[in-house]
Design a protein around this motif. Structure first.
Motif, PDB file in Angstrom:
ATOM      1  N   UNK A  68       5.354   8.744 -10.702  1.00  0.00           N
ATOM      2  CA  UNK A  68       5.769   8.566  -9.315  1.00  0.00           C
ATOM      3  C   UNK A  68       4.634   8.123  -8.385  1.00  0.00           C
ATOM      4  N   UNK A  69       3.428   8.680  -8.536  1.00  0.00           N
ATOM      5  CA  UNK A  69       2.343   8.196  -7.667  1.00  0.00           C
ATOM      6  C   UNK A  69       2.095   6.699  -7.819  1.00  0.00           C
ATOM      7  N   UNK A  70       2.190   6.185  -9.042  1.00  0.00           N
ATOM      8  CA  UNK A  70       1.979   4.753  -9.275  1.00  0.00           C
ATOM      9  C   UNK A  70       3.037   3.935  -8.540  1.00  0.00           C
ATOM     10  N   UNK A  71       4.277   4.367  -8.613  1.00  0.00           N
ATOM     11  CA  UNK A  71       5.357   3.642  -7.943  1.00  0.00           C
ATOM     12  C   UNK A  71       5.175   3.678  -6.432  1.00  0.00           C
ATOM     13  N   UNK A  72       4.820   4.858  -5.898  1.00  0.00           N
ATOM     14  CA  UNK A  72       4.611   4.972  -4.456  1.00  0.00           C
ATOM     15  C   UNK A  72       3.463   4.086  -3.996  1.00  0.00           C
ATOM     16  N   UNK A  73       2.385   4.037  -4.776  1.00  0.00           N
ATOM     17  CA  UNK A  73       1.245   3.185  -4.422  1.00  0.00           C
ATOM     18  C   UNK A  73       1.637   1.713  -4.449  1.00  0.00           C
ATOM     19  N   UNK A  74       2.413   1.303  -5.454  1.00  0.00           N
ATOM     20  CA  UNK A  74       2.846  -0.088  -5.554  1.00  0.00           C
ATOM     21  C   UNK A  74       3.688  -0.491  -4.355  1.00  0.00           C
ATOM     22  N   UNK A  75       4.574   0.407  -3.936  1.00  0.00           N
ATOM     23  CA  UNK A  75       5.456   0.099  -2.809  1.00  0.00           C
ATOM     24  C   UNK A  75       4.721   0.118  -1.477  1.00  0.00           C
ATOM     25  N   UNK A  76       3.575   0.805  -1.427  1.00  0.00           N
ATOM     26  CA  UNK A  76       2.806   0.880  -0.179  1.00  0.00           C
ATOM     27  C   UNK A  76       1.797  -0.248  -0.066  1.00  0.00           C
ATOM     28  N   UNK A  84      -5.161  -2.203   1.197  1.00  0.00           N
ATOM     29  CA  UNK A  84      -4.351  -2.602   0.042  1.00  0.00           C
ATOM     30  C   UNK A  84      -5.184  -2.622  -1.234  1.00  0.00           C
ATOM     31  N   UNK A  85      -6.441  -3.043  -1.141  1.00  0.00           N
ATOM     32  CA  UNK A  85      -7.314  -3.039  -2.323  1.00  0.00           C
ATOM     33  C   UNK A  85      -7.626  -1.609  -2.760  1.00  0.00           C
ATOM     34  N   UNK A  86      -7.795  -0.710  -1.783  1.00  0.00           N
ATOM     35  CA  UNK A  86      -8.023   0.695  -2.115  1.00  0.00           C
ATOM     36  C   UNK A  86      -6.806   1.269  -2.841  1.00  0.00           C
ATOM     37  N   UNK A  87      -5.621   0.973  -2.330  1.00  0.00           N
ATOM     38  CA  UNK A  87      -4.393   1.461  -2.967  1.00  0.00           C
ATOM     39  C   UNK A  87      -4.215   0.854  -4.361  1.00  0.00           C
ATOM     40  N   UNK A  88      -4.582  -0.426  -4.507  1.00  0.00           N
ATOM     41  CA  UNK A  88      -4.482  -1.065  -5.822  1.00  0.00           C
ATOM     42  C   UNK A  88      -5.435  -0.417  -6.818  1.00  0.00           C
ATOM     43  N   UNK A  89      -6.649  -0.095  -6.367  1.00  0.00           N
ATOM     44  CA  UNK A  89      -7.604   0.568  -7.261  1.00  0.00           C
ATOM     45  C   UNK A  89      -7.060   1.921  -7.706  1.00  0.00           C
ATOM     46  N   UNK A  90      -6.476   2.659  -6.780  1.00  0.00           N
ATOM     47  CA  UNK A  90      -5.870   3.941  -7.137  1.00  0.00           C
ATOM     48  C   UNK A  90      -4.723   3.740  -8.122  1.00  0.00           C
ATOM     49  N   UNK A  91      -3.935   2.688  -7.866  1.00  0.00           N
ATOM     50  CA  UNK A  91      -2.773   2.414  -8.723  1.00  0.00           C
ATOM     51  C   UNK A  91      -3.189   2.050 -10.157  1.00  0.00           C
ATOM     52  N   UNK A  92      -4.222   1.233 -10.286  1.00  0.00           N
ATOM     53  CA  UNK A  92      -4.607   0.733 -11.596  1.00  0.00           C
ATOM     54  C   UNK A  92      -5.448   1.721 -12.395  1.00  0.00           C
ATOM     55  N   UNK A  93      -6.334   2.438 -11.709  1.00  0.00           N
ATOM     56  CA  UNK A  93      -7.340   3.204 -12.437  1.00  0.00           C
ATOM     57  C   UNK A  93      -7.243   4.717 -12.281  1.00  0.00           C
ATOM     58  N   UNK A  94      -6.577   5.194 -11.239  1.00  0.00           N
ATOM     59  CA  UNK A  94      -6.503   6.633 -11.013  1.00  0.00           C
ATOM     60  C   UNK A  94      -5.108   7.178 -11.310  1.00  0.00           C
ATOM     61  N   UNK A  95      -4.074   6.468 -10.832  1.00  0.00           N
ATOM     62  CA  UNK A  95      -2.691   6.884 -11.055  1.00  0.00           C
ATOM     63  C   UNK A  95      -1.906   5.729 -11.684  1.00  0.00           C
TER      64      UNK A  95
END
Length: 236
Positions: free
Chosen positions: A203-211, A188-199
């Motif tokens: 749509x990728x941001x939304x998918x990461x948030x939901x995952x 979840x922390x890896x996905x959050x890092x991707x969400x905040x800083x990479x995407x």
């Protein structure tokens, strides 16, 4: 704590988690109502942990409570709120590290510690590779937050390592449940890092948030469940 109250707390936490995930998880800005549901989803687990007596010196309950505080902080806008949330989660991880280490010492005192298995060695190498890889894909994107993020990465790596090195419980599979929870938390922390800083958008941001939210909440829940299994048969 009665069994009925335990079930009520767990179901309430689950309902709060589902409500947050369905209604608010994909939003860029979270209302105070959404923040309340998000915080309650983990805070109720902390209350349940206190009732179970799960964790050396209630460190598991403390870790969950700090996680709830971090959940709320991350729903607020601004760098200060983000840093407060990251600090709360980092402190929670350190609480887990202390709890894992103390329990491992207690079990080692009653049984000979097994040698490091091939799976554990591979897991440690993979975790180390993930931690060091953040210097390539994460740190350059964090700007003024680079050093706080680096510190947090090291702390969560320490928590993951402590979980991997938990000795098997002589009477149940509590260590495996704890390890699964810890790995989901790291995911979840890896996905959050991707969400905040990479995407950060689209749509990728939304998918990461939901995952990331199900991975996080299930990880916290499994850490609690594993702690109950891992501690209670031998007492605290």
């Amino acid at each position: 704590m009665s069994q009925a109250l335990q079930i009520s707390l767990l179901l309430s936490a689950l309902l709060c988690s589902l409500a947050y995930w369905i209604v608010w998880a994909s939003h860029d800005q979270i209302s105070l109502t959404g923040a309340a549901f998000k915080t309650a989803a983990t805070a109720l687990l902390a209350i349940l942990a206190l009732g179970e007596g799960a964790g050396s010196s209630f460190l598991i309950a403390l870790g969950l409570a700090l996680g709830a505080g971090g959940d709320f902080a991350l729903t607020r806008r601004g760098q200060t709120a983000f840093l407060l949330g990251m600090a709360a989660f980092a402190a929670g991880h350190l609480g887990y590290v202390a709890a894992f280490w103390l329990r491992a010492q207690s079990i080692a005192a009653n049984a000979q510690a097994p040698a490091l298995s091939g799976f554990e060695l591979a897991a440690l190498i993979g975790l180390a590779a993930l931690v060091f890889s953040t210097e390539v894909w994460l740190a350059p994107r964090t700007g003024a937050l680079r050093w706080p993020v680096r510190g947090y990465v090291l702390v969560i790596g320490l928590m993951g390592g402590a979980a991997i090195l938990l000795p098997p419980h002589p009477e149940n599979a509590g260590a495996g449940v704890l390890q699964t929870g810890a790995m989901l938390f790291i995911l979840s922390d890896l996905l959050l890092a991707l969400r905040l800083f990479v995407f950060p958008k689209g749509r990728p941001a939304r998918a990461l948030s939901l995952t990331l939210w199900p991975a996080y909440w299930l990880g916290q829940t499994l850490i609690l469940a594993g702690a109950v299994l891992y501690w209670l048969p031998f007492g605290l």
